[in-house]
Design a protein around this motif. Structure first.
Motif, PDB file in Angstrom:
ATOM      1  N   GLY A  61       0.813  -1.212   0.000  1.00 37.63           N
ATOM      2  CA  GLY A  61       0.000   0.000   0.000  1.00 37.63           C
ATOM      3  C   GLY A  61       0.843   1.257   0.000  1.00 37.63           C
ATOM      4  O   GLY A  61       0.328   2.352   0.179  1.00 37.63           O
ATOM      5  N   SER A  62       2.153   1.099  -0.205  1.00 31.67           N
ATOM      6  CA  SER A  62       3.090   2.215  -0.126  1.00 31.67           C
ATOM      7  C   SER A  62       4.040   2.229  -1.312  1.00 31.67           C
ATOM      8  O   SER A  62       4.262   1.194  -1.949  1.00 31.67           O
ATOM      9  CB  SER A  62       3.935   2.113   1.150  1.00 31.67           C
ATOM     10  N   HIS A  63       4.624   3.396  -1.554  1.00 29.55           N
ATOM     11  CA  HIS A  63       5.687   3.579  -2.545  1.00 29.55           C
ATOM     12  C   HIS A  63       6.584   4.706  -2.059  1.00 29.55           C
ATOM     13  O   HIS A  63       6.114   5.624  -1.370  1.00 29.55           O
ATOM     14  CB  HIS A  63       5.127   4.002  -3.907  1.00 29.55           C
ATOM     15  N   ARG A  64       7.830   4.662  -2.481  1.00 31.19           N
ATOM     16  CA  ARG A  64       8.690   5.832  -2.308  1.00 31.19           C
ATOM     17  C   ARG A  64       8.173   6.893  -3.273  1.00 31.19           C
ATOM     18  O   ARG A  64       7.783   6.592  -4.395  1.00 31.19           O
ATOM     19  CB  ARG A  64      10.147   5.487  -2.620  1.00 31.19           C
ATOM     20  N   MET A  65       8.175   8.127  -2.827  1.00 33.02           N
ATOM     21  CA  MET A  65       7.633   9.213  -3.654  1.00 33.02           C
ATOM     22  C   MET A  65       8.359   9.308  -4.990  1.00 33.02           C
ATOM     23  O   MET A  65       7.720   9.474  -6.028  1.00 33.02           O
ATOM     24  CB  MET A  65       7.733  10.547  -2.902  1.00 33.02           C
ATOM     25  N   THR A  66       9.685   9.191  -4.998  1.00 34.24           N
ATOM     26  CA  THR A  66      10.450   9.298  -6.240  1.00 34.24           C
ATOM     27  C   THR A  66      10.055   8.193  -7.213  1.00 34.24           C
ATOM     28  O   THR A  66       9.855   8.442  -8.402  1.00 34.24           O
ATOM     29  CB  THR A  66      11.963   9.226  -5.946  1.00 34.24           C
ATOM     30  N   ASP A  67       9.927   6.979  -6.709  1.00 35.55           N
ATOM     31  CA  ASP A  67       9.543   5.852  -7.563  1.00 35.55           C
ATOM     32  C   ASP A  67       8.134   6.041  -8.117  1.00 35.55           C
ATOM     33  O   ASP A  67       7.860   5.718  -9.273  1.00 35.55           O
ATOM     34  CB  ASP A  67       9.633   4.536  -6.796  1.00 35.55           C
TER      35      ASP A  67
END
Length: 173
Positions: A61-67
Motif C-alpha cells: 500500500g506504499s511507494h517511495r515518492m520518487t519511484d
C-alpha cells in the motif's frame, strides 16, 4: 526578387502517421471521459487517481515518492503537491522512508481505499464502454501485446522525473 521555393516536408510514412494520430486521438478522448467520471464520482483528478491506484495495487500500500513520480510520469514537485492535497483529504499518509533518510514514503489510507471503491465501478464502465466494447478479447490481447514493447522501449530511458537534476548556477558563476 521572388521568394525561394518551399521545401517539401520530409516524407512521412502515411501508415505510421495514421497510427500515431489514431493513438493520440483515442488517448485524448479516453482520458477526457475518465477525468470527467473521476471528478463526478469522487472529486479526483486523473493524477490523484493514478497515485491512489498505484498505492492500492502495491502489496504494501506504499511507494517511495520518487519511484511513484517515475511510475506515473509526473515531476517530483508535481507529485509532492498532489500528495499534499491527498494527505490533506485523509486519502494518503506520508512518512520518512525507512531505507533512505532523504526519501519519503506515501501510503494509501482506509479512506483512500474507500474512495477508490466508489470511483472504480464508474471508471471500469467508462474504460469498458469506450476502449474495450468495440474490441474482441483477442483484439484486446493483441493491443496489449503491441503496446507492451513500445512502453518498454519508452521506459528504457528514465522519465524526466528520474533524470539527474542540473546544478543551479551560483552567484560566483
Amino acid at each position: 526578387m521572388s521568394d525561394p521555393p518551399l521545401v517539401p516536408p520530409h516524407e512521412v510514412d502515411p501508415v505510421r502517421l495514421g497510427a500515431y494520430f489514431a493513438l493520440i486521438e483515442v488517448t485524448s478522448l479516453l482520458r477526457h471521459a475518465i477525468e470527467q467520471q473521476l471528478h463526478e464520482d469522487g472529486g479526483l483528478t486523473f493524477v490523484r487517481f493514478q497515485v491512489l491506484m498505484r498505492l492500492h495495487r502495491s502489496p504494501t500500500g506504499s511507494h517511495r515518492m520518487t519511484d511513484l513520480a517515475d511510475a506515473i510520469v509526473v515531476s517530483r514537485s508535481g507529485l509532492t503537491y498532489q500528495a499534499g492535497l491527498l494527505e490533506k483529504a485523509g486519502l494518503v499518509a506520508r512518512s520518512p522512508s525507512p531505507d533512505d533518510e532523504r526519501g519519503v514514503t506515501i501510503t494509501i489510507t482506509d479512506a483512500g481505499r474507500a474512495l477508490l471503491g466508489r470511483v472504480l465501478p464508474g471508471h471500469e464502465e467508462v474504460v469498458g464502454d469506450l476502449l474495450f466494447e468495440p474490441l474482441s478479447r483477442a483484439d484486446a490481447r493483441a493491443l496489449a501485446d503491441l503496446l507492451a514493447p513500445v512502453r518498454d522501449h519508452m521506459r528504457a530511458a528514465p522519465p524526466r522525473s528520474a533524470s539527474r537534476r542540473r546544478a543551479r548556477p551560483t552567484a560566483e558563476g
